[in-house]
Structures are given as structure tokens and as C-alpha cells.
Design a protein around this motif. Structure first.
Motif, PDB file in Angstrom:
ATOM      1  N   ARG A 153       0.833  -1.203   0.000  1.00 11.89           N
ATOM      2  CA  ARG A 153       0.000   0.000   0.000  1.00 11.89           C
ATOM      3  C   ARG A 153       0.867   1.252   0.000  1.00 11.89           C
ATOM      4  O   ARG A 153       0.550   2.236  -0.684  1.00 11.89           O
ATOM      5  CB  ARG A 153      -0.922   0.010   1.231  1.00 11.89           C
ATOM      6  N   GLU A 157       0.666   4.193  -2.761  1.00  8.96           N
ATOM      7  CA  GLU A 157       0.312   5.575  -2.420  1.00  8.96           C
ATOM      8  C   GLU A 157       1.442   6.558  -2.669  1.00  8.96           C
ATOM      9  O   GLU A 157       1.219   7.693  -3.107  1.00  8.96           O
ATOM     10  CB  GLU A 157      -0.092   5.653  -0.936  1.00  8.96           C
ATOM     11  N   LYS A 250     -11.815  -1.413   7.730  1.00  4.31           N
ATOM     12  CA  LYS A 250     -11.783  -0.096   7.090  1.00  4.31           C
ATOM     13  C   LYS A 250     -10.614   0.684   7.678  1.00  4.31           C
ATOM     14  O   LYS A 250     -10.782   1.617   8.472  1.00  4.31           O
ATOM     15  CB  LYS A 250     -13.103   0.636   7.305  1.00  4.31           C
ATOM     16  N   ASP A 252      -6.684   2.521   7.184  1.00  2.00           N
ATOM     17  CA  ASP A 252      -5.653   3.128   6.349  1.00  2.00           C
ATOM     18  C   ASP A 252      -4.321   2.520   6.752  1.00  2.00           C
ATOM     19  O   ASP A 252      -3.830   2.740   7.863  1.00  2.00           O
ATOM     20  CB  ASP A 252      -5.655   4.651   6.561  1.00  2.00           C
ATOM     21  N   THR A 254      -1.368   3.178   5.795  1.00  3.25           N
ATOM     22  CA  THR A 254      -0.188   4.011   5.568  1.00  3.25           C
ATOM     23  C   THR A 254       0.339   4.690   6.827  1.00  3.25           C
ATOM     24  O   THR A 254       1.368   5.358   6.781  1.00  3.25           O
ATOM     25  CB  THR A 254      -0.476   5.101   4.520  1.00  3.25           C
TER      26      THR A 254
END
Length: 389
Positions: A153, A157, A250, A252, A254
Motif C-alpha cells: 500500500r 500511495e 476499514k 488506512d 499508511t
């Protein structure tokens, strides 16, 4: 209540073993306890606070207090947050000392997953009762798979590359060559890392930490006690913790809980990331280091890959030397919980007692940071900032 300068790290000890055949977990705890107290110039009778994690056998802290011979305890804590537990323990010990609950606190970690053929799980933690297990049991749960998702990821990104990940292992290897106890002492290049077998795309074997037995201990004391000892004095000036949830998937991937633990520690210490001359960073995988560098404020989000390139983490070469003992990538990862060794090497650096080949010149203010759990799911983070007196 701030702990700034109200507690000191008076002693540390890292167990030299990396495979504890014929040594029980309880004995390892006792040996690291005695080692840290000897380093401080204190004895068992001086200890009135004790901190340990779930890997301590029996009834945890109670069992180990009896086994070790801690007969004067007034305060006990068995916080368990995986690899970050010991950063939290030191922070909690500093709070207990500052509040007058104890004068000398002992923190121990010891485990033997290699000798016990226990794999990469955490001793004392019953994962079968996790409420999320019914939703995740069909998904491969080896840690490397989770961290591979984080790495992929981050690449998607921010354009992070396998070569940038490799630079983290290269830096660790440059430091490990000077550590006679390190499991992997050979210096590697970026090409060596990229040529190592693929384990879970995009992570390769040399992107992954070692697994080891062993352990370590830390002694935290009141300032006046530390000043009476014949050891270099290390003040605890800031501590922070944080927890990140998986939020039912759900999530993130990063960023980590360091986005909360880091600012808390820096605010309490009254310093900035630019004031830090050395950082002990949790290195379960190379991507773990890159994410932490960003979340702790050493570089902007997405720029961790660029930050680690060209030896920027190598002592004597880079701007921010890290893990000068070789870290979890090369030195050891006792009990699959690497937070303790991050504290110990940070103290060595702050004292000026690291190996001469990797000792940083300006070592007044250093940082130790750990994560526990998985960056791809729920986890906790702990940050400590230390200052030489």
C-alpha cells in the motif's frame, strides 16, 4: 502529571543468548533482572516496583516476583501490548516513581520461542479468544503477510520502492557487524536484499527480522537514587503511547499508532524530532521502520523511502543513525517482542557506551520506539525520549 526528569534509567542488561536450550523462561527473567541491577549497582532488596508482560510464566508478575526474590514490592504492572509493552512499562514505571508509588522499578522481558519451537506467536497470549478471529481465521495470519500489505500500500500511495526498503536492512547490517552477539553479522548491499528469496510480495527474506530467544531488563529509579550511583545518568524526559484499531477492515495502512505516541512524548520532553541524534526503531520488517520515521515526524508522510536511502540510517554516515546493535533485522528479537532491546541500545547510546564503531558523537537526546500487534490491524505504540545528564 509530567514525568519529565522525575525518573531515570539506572541500569540495563541484554541477555547474550539467542537460543536458550536448557534455560527456562523464569531463569531468563531472573538472569536479566540480576544483570540490570548489577549494571545499576543496586540489589534485589532495592526493588519495590516490578513490571513484566504476558510471557512471564505462571501468574506473571506475582510468580516472577517470588521466583526472582522481590520481597519489598509496593507496585506491580503487567501491561501487555506485544512488542511495545516494554516502552509502555518504562513509561508507567516513570509515572509510578514520579507519583511516589515506588523508588526503584524493575522491568523484565524473557522468552525462548526458538528453543521451545513455538514459532512467531506471543507467549502467554491466548489468541483463540480474540473476538475478531471468526472473521479473520480464513485469512493467512503470518505476520509477514500483514506487513507485506502495508508495504504494497505504501508503494501504491507514495511510490516507495523495494530498493528503498532494502536500505533499511543495509543500515542494520552495517551496525550488526560490530555486535558479537548478533545473529546476522554479515554486511549486505541493496542488491543482496533484492536477490534474497521472496517471502510475501513485496517483502523478501532480508526484509524480515530474525526470531530469537533471550531477553533484557531495565531499572528505573528516583533521580536522587540514580545520582548516587556510579553510572552515567539517563533521564526519562518524555513518554507516549497510542492504540490504532482495525475498524472492521476499514483501515488506512499508511500510518501507525506512532502518530499519537510520538507527539505526546515530544511534547512532554519539550523537544522536536530534529533534536534527536539517535533513534531505536522497531524493525520487525523494513517497512515498519519507514512508516515509523514518517509518523514520528522525522520526515513527511510518504517520504520515508527517500529518507532511508544512501545510508542515511548508518552511524557515522547518515543524518539519523538507527538500531546500532543491528536491531531486530540482524541482532535479535527475543520472544518476538523487540521493544526491550530498543530501549537498551538507546540507553547505551545516551550513555556513550555503544560500540565505538557505531557510537554517535552527539548523544544527548535519543529516542526509542516500539509497536505491538500488527501495522495491518490493531496495534499499540510506545515512544520514549531520553536525555543524558
Amino acid at each position: 502529571m509530567s514525568i519529565r526528569e522525575k525518573a531515570y534509567i539506572a541500569g540495563v542488561f541484554e541477555h547474550p543468548t539467542r537460543r536458550a536450550d536448557g534455560i527456562s523462561t523464569a531463569q531468563l527473567h531472573a538472569e536479566v533482572a540480576l544483570g540490570a541491577l548489577a549494571d545499576a549497582g543496586l540489589s534485589l532488596k532495592d526493588v519495590d516496583g516490578y513490571f513484566c508482560g504476558a510471557e512471564a510464566p505462571g501468574l506473571g508478575g506475582m510468580t516472577m516476583a517470588e521466583y526472582i526474590g522481590l520481597t519489598n514490592l509496593r507496585h506491580i504492572d503487567s501491561t501487555e501490548t506485544g512488542g511495545s509493552s516494554y516502552l509502555l512499562h518504562v513509561g508507567h514505571a516513570a509515572q509510578a516513581v514520579a507519583a511516589g508509588h515506588c523508588n526503584v522499578a524493575l522491568v523484565t522481558l524473557a522468552d525462548r520461542p526458538v528453543a521451545a519451537a513455538a514459532g512467531v506467536g506471543l507467549s502467554g497470549v491466548d489468541s483463540s479468544q480474540r473476538p475478531d478471529l471468526q472473521f479473520t481465521s480464513m485469512v493467512p495470519r503470518a505476520p509477514v503477510h500483514a506487513y507485506a500489505m502495508v508495504a504494497r500500500r505504501h508503494m501504491h500511495e507514495f511510490g516507495t520502492t523495494p530498493e528503498q526498503l532494502a536500505w533499511v536492512r543495509v543500515a542494520a547490517s552495517h551496525h550488526a557487524q560490530h555486535n558479537p552477539h548478533a545473529i546476522r553479522r554479515e554486511v549486505v548491499s541493496v542488491d543482496d536484499v533484492l536477490a534474497s528469496p521472496l517471502v510475501s510480495d513485496p517483502l523478501r527474506r532480508l526484509d524480515c527480522c530474525v526470531v530469537s530467544d533471550g531477553g533484557g531488563a531495565v531499572v528505573v529509579s528516583r533521580p536522587e537514587i540514580a545520582r548516587a550511583l556510579a553510572r552515567p545518568r539517563v533521564k526519562i524526559i518524555g513518554a507516549g503511547s497510542g492504540v490504532k484499531h482495525s475498524n472492521g477492515g476499514k483501515i488506512d495502512l499508511t500510518y501507525s499508532a506512532a502518530v499519537w505516541s510520538g507527539p505526546k512524548a515530544f511534547e512532554e520532553a519539550g523537544v522536536k524530532p530534529s533534536d534527536i541524534s539517535y533513534a531505536s526503531l522497531y524493525d520487525s520488517f523494513t517497512i515498519t521502520v519507514i512508516v515509523q520515521l514518517e509518523d514520528l515526524g522525522f520526515c513527511k508522510k510518504g517520504e520515508g523511502g527517500k529518507f532511508v536511502m544512501d545510508g542515511n540510517l548508518i552511524s557515522g554516515i547518515g543524518r539519523l543513525p538507527f538500531n546500532t546493535d543491528g536491531g531486530g533485522l540482524c541482532n535479535n528479537h527475543p520472544g518476538n517482542k523487540g521493544g526491550m532491546t530498543k530501549i537498551i541500545e538507546a540507553v547505551r547510546q545516551c550513555r556513550g557506551e555503544a560500540h565505538p564503531a557505531v557510537q554517535v558523537k552527539n548523544h544527548e537526546i535519543v529516542l526509542a520506539h516500539g509497536t505491538g500487534g500488527s501495522l495491518a490491524g490493531y496495534h499499540a505504540a510506545g515512544t520514549l525520549i531520553l536525555q543524558a545528564e
